[in-house]
Write a protein that holds these residues in place. Structure first.
Motif, short mmCIF file in Angstrom:
data_model
loop_
_atom_site.label_atom_id
_atom_site.label_comp_id
_atom_site.label_asym_id
_atom_site.label_seq_id
_atom_site.Cartn_x
_atom_site.Cartn_y
_atom_site.Cartn_z
N SER A 244 2.70 5.65 7.84
CA SER A 244 1.90 4.57 7.25
C SER A 244 1.99 3.31 8.10
O SER A 244 0.98 2.61 8.32
CB SER A 244 2.38 4.26 5.83
N GLN A 245 3.20 3.03 8.56
CA GLN A 245 3.41 1.83 9.38
C GLN A 245 2.64 1.94 10.69
O GLN A 245 2.00 0.99 11.14
CB GLN A 245 4.91 1.66 9.66
N GLU A 246 2.67 3.13 11.30
CA GLU A 246 1.97 3.33 12.57
C GLU A 246 0.45 3.22 12.41
O GLU A 246 -0.25 2.77 13.32
CB GLU A 246 2.35 4.69 13.17
N LEU A 247 -0.04 3.65 11.24
CA LEU A 247 -1.49 3.58 10.98
C LEU A 247 -1.91 2.25 10.36
O LEU A 247 -3.10 1.99 10.17
CB LEU A 247 -1.91 4.72 10.06
N ASN A 248 -0.90 1.44 10.00
CA ASN A 248 -1.15 0.15 9.35
C ASN A 248 -1.91 0.33 8.03
O ASN A 248 -2.88 -0.38 7.74
CB ASN A 248 -1.92 -0.79 10.29
N VAL A 249 -1.46 1.32 7.23
CA VAL A 249 -2.01 1.52 5.89
C VAL A 249 -0.87 1.51 4.88
O VAL A 249 0.26 1.87 5.20
CB VAL A 249 -2.80 2.85 5.76
N ASP A 250 -1.16 1.07 3.68
CA ASP A 250 -0.18 1.12 2.61
C ASP A 250 -0.23 2.50 1.95
O ASP A 250 -1.31 3.09 1.79
CB ASP A 250 -0.46 0.05 1.56
N SER A 251 0.93 3.00 1.56
CA SER A 251 0.96 4.30 0.89
C SER A 251 1.96 4.27 -0.27
O SER A 251 2.93 3.50 -0.26
CB SER A 251 1.33 5.42 1.87
N TYR A 252 1.71 5.14 -1.24
CA TYR A 252 2.51 5.18 -2.46
C TYR A 252 2.62 6.62 -2.94
O TYR A 252 1.66 7.39 -2.82
CB TYR A 252 1.86 4.34 -3.57
N VAL A 253 3.75 6.98 -3.49
CA VAL A 253 3.87 8.24 -4.22
C VAL A 253 3.52 7.94 -5.67
O VAL A 253 3.93 6.91 -6.23
CB VAL A 253 5.27 8.88 -4.08
N ILE A 254 2.70 8.79 -6.27
CA ILE A 254 2.10 8.47 -7.57
C ILE A 254 2.03 9.72 -8.43
O ILE A 254 2.11 10.86 -7.94
CB ILE A 254 0.69 7.86 -7.35
N ALA B 224 0.08 6.95 -14.01
CA ALA B 224 -0.42 5.89 -13.13
C ALA B 224 0.72 5.12 -12.45
O ALA B 224 0.48 4.21 -11.68
CB ALA B 224 -1.29 4.91 -13.93
N LEU B 225 1.96 5.52 -12.74
CA LEU B 225 3.12 4.89 -12.12
C LEU B 225 3.18 5.26 -10.64
O LEU B 225 2.95 6.41 -10.27
CB LEU B 225 4.40 5.36 -12.82
N ALA B 226 3.48 4.28 -9.80
CA ALA B 226 3.52 4.51 -8.35
C ALA B 226 4.76 3.86 -7.75
O ALA B 226 5.20 2.81 -8.20
CB ALA B 226 2.26 3.96 -7.69
N LEU B 227 5.31 4.50 -6.71
CA LEU B 227 6.43 3.94 -5.96
C LEU B 227 5.98 3.68 -4.53
O LEU B 227 5.37 4.54 -3.89
CB LEU B 227 7.62 4.89 -5.96
N SER B 228 6.28 2.50 -4.04
CA SER B 228 5.86 2.10 -2.70
C SER B 228 6.61 2.90 -1.63
O SER B 228 7.81 3.11 -1.72
CB SER B 228 6.11 0.60 -2.50
N GLY C 233 10.21 1.87 -2.36
CA GLY C 233 10.83 2.18 -3.64
C GLY C 233 10.43 1.28 -4.79
O GLY C 233 10.79 1.55 -5.95
N ASP C 234 9.67 0.21 -4.51
CA ASP C 234 9.26 -0.70 -5.59
C ASP C 234 8.29 0.02 -6.53
O ASP C 234 7.39 0.75 -6.10
CB ASP C 234 8.56 -1.94 -5.02
N LEU C 235 8.47 -0.20 -7.83
CA LEU C 235 7.62 0.42 -8.85
C LEU C 235 6.40 -0.42 -9.14
O LEU C 235 6.49 -1.62 -9.36
CB LEU C 235 8.42 0.61 -10.14
N SER C 236 5.22 0.23 -9.14
CA SER C 236 3.98 -0.42 -9.57
C SER C 236 3.59 0.19 -10.91
O SER C 236 3.35 1.39 -11.01
CB SER C 236 2.86 -0.19 -8.54
N ASP C 237 3.54 -0.65 -11.94
CA ASP C 237 3.31 -0.18 -13.30
C ASP C 237 2.36 -1.13 -14.04
O ASP C 237 2.75 -1.88 -14.93
CB ASP C 237 4.67 -0.10 -14.03
N PRO C 238 1.06 -1.08 -13.69
CA PRO C 238 0.11 -2.05 -14.26
C PRO C 238 -0.24 -1.81 -15.72
O PRO C 238 -0.80 -2.68 -16.37
CB PRO C 238 -1.13 -1.87 -13.38
N PHE C 239 0.07 -0.63 -16.25
CA PHE C 239 -0.34 -0.31 -17.63
C PHE C 239 0.86 -0.07 -18.56
O PHE C 239 0.72 0.56 -19.60
CB PHE C 239 -1.26 0.92 -17.63
N ASN C 240 2.03 -0.56 -18.14
CA ASN C 240 3.24 -0.38 -18.97
C ASN C 240 3.55 1.09 -19.24
O ASN C 240 3.98 1.47 -20.34
CB ASN C 240 3.12 -1.14 -20.29
#
Length: 281
Positions: A21-31, A128-132, A139-146
């Motif tokens: 992801s870093q080499e391609l300059n894109v953000d990625s998440y496991v979801i 819809a939970l995702a980890l950066s 490892g940061d959690l993205s949880d927009p819908f609780n």
């Protein structure tokens, strides 16, 4: 409340995806299911969904290039997805997207989108939970819908209006019931009411997809939970009218006999501890 799960992302593949992801300059998440089951301590899943804010196919190809023996990448251009197998795990890559639907089809019209757009299109808050996988926020959690709260409260709930969610993709009605059965969760009342309201929409789903979900319900420890929800929402009468026809008490020569519908469900439950074969169940 824990918001970083870096220590849970020890599998080598996550570090490789982060580097790619870093080499391609894109953000990625496991979801999705991997994150859900991780937070439920249900053991490690053998399939991982990765969303890239960019091209999922390009990310999959880069990951393969960085892995030993460069595993083959299966590309599905129509859906903008790609898949590879590393060790004993299947990893599917998709570009973040937003979706819209025509009334007569569950196949969405897809546009490129953000992580938030991609989370909006997910079936349930717990999926819809995702980890950066990005270097600075790994490892940061993205949880927009609780979704984390819904995991704790054992609730099946849609991220957006359930009426729209189930009308757009009626297969999600079966998935809601299956997850409730598998995880021993309850379907939120608004969501359950929306399933009942949209039950007729199940007719646009192929028999193959319906059978797949029914088999997953049959594979649970107590399938009657799922079948009673199917009955309560009106789905069972549309899918297996032969089964709902059994829901009556026979009277022979003035004597009432057991209800064959509930007896059938009881028999299925009773055989479950003895076999995992859905055909025997």
């Amino acid at each position: 409340m824990q918001t970083n799960y870096k220590t849970a992302l020890q599998h080598k593949i996550f570090g490789v995806i982060s580097k790619a992801s870093q080499e391609l300059n894109v953000d990625s998440y496991v979801i999705g299911g991997f994150v859900r089951d991780l937070l439920l301590n249900r053991g490690s899943k053998k399939d991982i969904d990765v969303v890239a804010v960019g091209s999922g196919i390009e990310l999959a190809l880069k990951v393969s290039d960085l892995l030993p023996k460069k595993p083959k990448v299966q590309v599905f251009k129509t859906y903008g997805t790609a898949m590879l197998r590393f060790e004993d795990t299947d990893i599917e890559f998709v570009g973040a997207r937003k979706e819209s639907y025509n009334f007569d089809s569950r196949n969405p019209i897809v546009e490129n989108g953000t992580l938030e757009d991609d989370q909006n299109r997910r079936d349930f808050t717990i999926n819809a939970l995702a980890l950066s996988l990005n270097e600075k926020t790994f490892g940061d959690l993205s949880d927009p819908f609780n979704g984390l709260a819904d995991l704790e409260n054992k609730t099946i709930k849609t991220p957006l209006d359930p009426d729209i969610t189930y009308s757009d993709d009626p297969l999600r009605m079966l998935r809601a019931i299956r997850f409730a059965n598998q995880l021993n969760f309850e379907i939120e009342k608004n969501s359950l009411d929306a399933i009942t309201k949209n039950a007729e929409r199940i007719k646009i789903i192929s028999g193959e997809r319906i059978v797949d979900e029914l088999n997953k319900i049959l594979s649970t420890d107590k399938p009657s939970i799922g079948f009673l929800l199917l009955y309560k929402t009106g789905l069972l009468d549309l899918i297996l009218p032969e089964l709902t026809a059994l829901n009556q008490v026979e009277e022979i020569e003035g004597h009432t006999h057991k209800n064959n519908f509930y007896h059938t469900l009881e028999v299925v439950d009773n055989i479950c501890p003895n076999t995992d074969d859905v055909w025997l169940r």
